[in-house]
Design an enzyme around this catalytic site. Sequence first.
Site, short mmCIF file in Angstrom:
data_model
loop_
_atom_site.label_atom_id
_atom_site.label_comp_id
_atom_site.label_asym_id
_atom_site.label_seq_id
_atom_site.Cartn_x
_atom_site.Cartn_y
_atom_site.Cartn_z
N TYR A 73 0.83 -1.21 0.00
CA TYR A 73 0.00 0.00 0.00
C TYR A 73 0.86 1.26 0.00
O TYR A 73 0.61 2.21 -0.75
CB TYR A 73 -0.92 -0.01 1.22
CG TYR A 73 -2.01 1.05 1.16
CD1 TYR A 73 -3.26 0.74 0.64
CD2 TYR A 73 -1.77 2.34 1.61
CE1 TYR A 73 -4.25 1.70 0.58
CE2 TYR A 73 -2.76 3.30 1.55
CZ TYR A 73 -4.00 2.99 1.03
OH TYR A 73 -4.97 3.94 0.96
N ASP A 216 0.67 18.88 -21.60
CA ASP A 216 -0.21 17.71 -21.68
C ASP A 216 0.57 16.74 -22.55
O ASP A 216 0.62 16.87 -23.77
CB ASP A 216 -1.56 18.08 -22.29
CG ASP A 216 -2.50 16.88 -22.40
OD1 ASP A 216 -2.02 15.73 -22.31
OD2 ASP A 216 -3.71 17.09 -22.60
C1 LIG Z 1 -6.22 10.81 -23.76
C2 LIG Z 1 -5.84 12.19 -23.48
C3 LIG Z 1 -6.11 12.80 -22.25
C4 LIG Z 1 -6.91 12.09 -21.15
O1 LIG Z 1 -6.31 10.93 -20.72
P1 LIG Z 1 -7.15 9.65 -20.21
O2 LIG Z 1 -6.08 8.69 -19.83
O3 LIG Z 1 -7.99 9.18 -21.35
O4 LIG Z 1 -7.95 10.09 -19.06
C5 LIG Z 1 -5.68 14.09 -22.05
N1 LIG Z 1 -5.04 14.77 -23.01
C6 LIG Z 1 -4.77 14.22 -24.22
C7 LIG Z 1 -4.04 15.02 -25.25
C8 LIG Z 1 -5.16 12.94 -24.49
O5 LIG Z 1 -4.92 12.41 -25.70
#
Ligand SMILES: *Cc1c(COP(=O)(O)O)cnc(C)c1O
Length: 451
Positions: A73, A216
Site C-alpha cells: 500500500y 499535456d
Molecule cells: C487521452 C488524453 C487525455 C486524457 O487521458 P485519459 O487517460 O484518457 O484520461 C488528455 N489529453 C490528451 C491530449 C489525451 O490524448
Amino acid sequence: MPIKTIIEPFRIKSVEPIRWTTREQRMELLRQAHYNLFLLPADDVLIDLLTDSGTGAMSTHQWAAVMEGDESYAGSRSFERFRRSIQNVFGYKHVIPTHQGRAAERILFGVTCKKGDVVPNNTHFDTTRANVEFTGAEAVDLLVPEGRQPALAHPFKGNMDVAGLEKLIGRVGRERIPLVMLTVTNNSGGGQPVSMENARRVSEVCRRSGIPLYFDAARFAENAWFIKVREKGYESKTPKEIAGEMFALGDGCTMSAKKDGLANIGGFLCTNNDLLAQQEKDLLILTEGYPTYGGLAGRDLEAIAVGIQEALEEDYLRYRISSIAYLGNHIASQGVPIVQPPGGHAIYLDARAFLPHLPQEQFPGVALAAELYLEGGVRSVEIGSLMFGPAAQMELVRLAIPRRVYTQSHIDYLVEVILEVWKNRERIRGLRLTYQAPFLRHFTARLEPID
Ligand SMILES: *Cc1c(COP(=O)(O)O)cnc(C)c1O
C-alpha cells in the site's frame, strides 16, 4: 536499391485472433448497432481503430515487469521504479501517479484554478477542457491558423499562437492565468506536433509573465520524433534528449500513460513546485489513493516505468510514424481527402470533401465510418456533427492506430478498404437521428439511413 519495406521492429510471441464476418452479417450488425459504431460488440470488428488509448500491446519486458509488481500500500518498490523512470525522461521533482490522464487534470486544475481564471492551451483535449471548466475557469484554444486548415501541409500544425498568448495575457492580466498548457502532440487538432522553437517561445512568454507552463504530454514521444525529423538542429539528437529539452522549458505536466506510456491504464502528474505537490497529494488521497500508488496496481506502475522508456526507442518511433504516413500518403495519392500531413497517432479522413453530396445534417462522418465497417469490418470514429453538434468546424473520421498491435499487412488491407469505399462514394447515403441523449450524444446515438 535501398530497402524500403517498413517492418515491425519486433516479432510476435502471443497472438490474439480477430474474427471475420461476411458483408451480410455486417449489414445486419450495423442495423442492430443503429449505425453507431460505439454500439458494436468489439468481437464483430476485424480492425479496431476506434482509439489509440489503452489499446497498445505490451512488450516481453513490460510483462516481465508486471510480475515484479510490488502491491504494498505504501512505499512500494514499484513506485520507486516508476518515479525514477519518469524523472529520467521528464526531469520534474514530484511525480504523482493517477489512474488516467483525466485524473491528473482534475487534480492539477482543482488546486490551481478558480472561477474567473483563464487557461490557454494550443488545443484543449475534451477531458482537459471539461476539467478546466468544471472549476469555473475558462479554457481558451490558441492554435496557429495553419492548424485549422485540413488540406494545408505544414510541419508543426500543433504550434501555439504566441502573439495570441501575449495578447490574451495583456487583456485578462497574468493574475487570472494560473497556468499555460501545451498539448504535445495536438490530439484534437489531428495529432499534429509542436516544434521546440514554439515551445521555447511559449516558455519565454510564460517566464516573463511569471506564469507556470505545463505540458499535456500524452504523445510526447511521437512529438519528439517529429522534431527530430522536421526541425533544424535536432537531426542527431535522440528522442529522449529532445523530450528532456522540451520538458525543461516547463514546470510540470499531466500524462495519460495509455498513449505514449505504452500501458493499458494509468497516468501521472508532475510538478517542480513543492507547495503545489503537497496540495495535489492531499487531494490525491481523497479521490485516487495513497501517493505511492494513486489508483493503480503496483504492476501497472511497473508496466508504465518500462513503457515510457520503450516509447522513446528510435526503431519503434520510426516504424510507427512511417507506417501511419504510409497509410495516409497511399490513400491521399489516390485522391482521398485527409488532414495533411499524416499525424502521429492517426489518419483523419475529411468526410465533407469525401462525401460532398451529403449535407452536414445527414452526418457525412458517421455515414463514412459506417461504410468503412460495412466494406471491411474496420471501426473508426466520427469527429464532427454527431460529436460536437451543428457547431462542428469539420466533419472528420479518425482512424487511430493502436501501438504495436497491427502489422504492415493490416495497413495494406486498410488502404484497400478505404480505396474501395472511395471508388463507390457516390452511393453512400446520409443518416438521420432516431435517438439522442442530452449529453455526449455520440456515444449512444441511434441513426437510420435516409432513403
Ligand atoms: C487521452 C488524453 C487525455 C486524457 O487521458 P485519459 O487517460 O484518457 O484520461 C488528455 N489529453 C490528451 C491530449 C489525451 O490524448
